[in-house]
Design an enzyme around this catalytic site. Structure first.
Site, short mmCIF file in Angstrom:
data_model
loop_
_atom_site.label_atom_id
_atom_site.label_comp_id
_atom_site.label_asym_id
_atom_site.label_seq_id
_atom_site.Cartn_x
_atom_site.Cartn_y
_atom_site.Cartn_z
N GLY A 1 4.90 2.43 -1.10
CA GLY A 1 5.48 1.30 -1.78
C GLY A 1 4.78 0.98 -3.12
O GLY A 1 5.40 0.61 -4.06
N TYR B 1 9.42 5.24 17.41
CA TYR B 1 9.53 5.13 15.92
C TYR B 1 10.76 6.17 15.73
O TYR B 1 11.21 5.63 14.64
CB TYR B 1 8.13 6.02 15.46
CG TYR B 1 7.87 6.10 14.14
CD1 TYR B 1 7.93 4.86 13.48
CD2 TYR B 1 7.83 7.08 13.37
CE1 TYR B 1 7.59 4.91 12.05
CE2 TYR B 1 7.81 7.34 12.20
CZ TYR B 1 7.55 6.17 11.38
OH TYR B 1 7.55 6.29 10.00
N SER C 1 12.11 9.01 6.40
CA SER C 1 10.95 9.68 7.09
C SER C 1 11.79 10.83 8.10
O SER C 1 12.95 10.75 8.54
CB SER C 1 10.11 8.82 8.35
OG SER C 1 9.75 9.53 9.21
N SER D 1 0.69 -1.15 -0.14
CA SER D 1 -0.08 0.02 -0.02
C SER D 1 0.69 1.40 0.01
O SER D 1 1.93 1.20 0.21
CB SER D 1 -1.03 0.07 1.29
OG SER D 1 -0.07 0.16 2.32
#
Length: 230
Positions: free
Chosen positions: A16, A150, A137, A13
């Site tokens: 990617g 994270y 990110s 999803s």
């Protein structure tokens, strides 16, 4: 001439899936890797051709990763492009994060990137060609509220990425890092409601930027891009 091979993790999803379309259009045989076969099949259906393979895998398992990459090499050939895109996030104050959540983020985001990269490095060095795209990110650039672990996993990924750049400096193997903010994808399902995801970036825009900047060009190298919401 043998087809070029692009391996994308977390291809089920979002970014990617969007990157898979770009590489398929460019004539690559695209290997779609991810945990959920149904999602990978959905990505495959949206590709412009049928030149793809699906490999269900948990990238946090060194054994599974080795098996899949061995299969890719035996059935299709050596990997020309690896996109380390698989990632998970559990968001809460540091003291509230469960042990399972901590393992999940470190294992998938950091160890998964390392394990997949290890599988293709020797071949790329031997051939003195190939590209590795690390989808990091902006959580790998700055600490964020409710994203402590994270961010820790992404800071780790950034450290691995920057070290690879140094290790491969004398080669023609291309290392590219993407640091982007929040995208409107399934990643936020169950975390944000629709009003919160409305202002997030479109993964197709991000994949466009990544794809064009990561292209191997003569006499220049884009080591990284930072893409933020405005």
């Amino acid at each position: 001439m043998a087809k070029k091979i692009c391996v994308i993790t977390g291809a089920g999803s979002g970014l990617g899936a969007s990157l898979a379309k770009k590489y398929a259009k460019d004539g690559y045989h695209v290997c779609l890797l991810g945990r959920t076969e149904d999602k990978l099949a959905r990505t495959a259906k949206a590709l412009p051709n049928e030149d793809y393979s699906i490999f269900p895998v948990d990238v946090s398992s060194k054994r599974e990763v080795s098996q899949v990459f061995t299969k890719i090499k035996e059935e299709l050939g050596v990997v020309d492009v690896l996109v380390n895109n698989a990632g998970v996030g559990v968001f809460d104050l540091a003291e509230n994060l469960s042990e399972e959540a901590v393992h999940q983020m470190i294992d998938t985001n950091l160890k998964g990137t390392i394990f997949c990269t290890q599988e293709i490095l020797s071949d790329m060095k031997d051939r003195n060609s190939g590209s590795i795209l690390n989808i990091v990110s902006t959580a790998g650039l700055e600490g964020k509220m409710t994203e402590s672990v994270y961010c820790a996993s992404k800071f780790g990924m950034r450290g691995f990425h920057e070290s690879l750049v140094v290790e491969l400096k004398e080669t023609d193997v291309h290392i590219f890092g993407a640091y982007m903010g929040g995208m409107k994808t399934e990643f936020w399902d169950g975390i944000f409601d629709e009003s919160q995801t409305a202002g997030l970036m479109d993964p197709d825009d991000i994949s466009d930027i990544i794809y064009h900047n990561a292209k191997v060009r003569k006499n220049l190298n884009v080591e990284q891009v930072v893409i933020k919401n405005h």
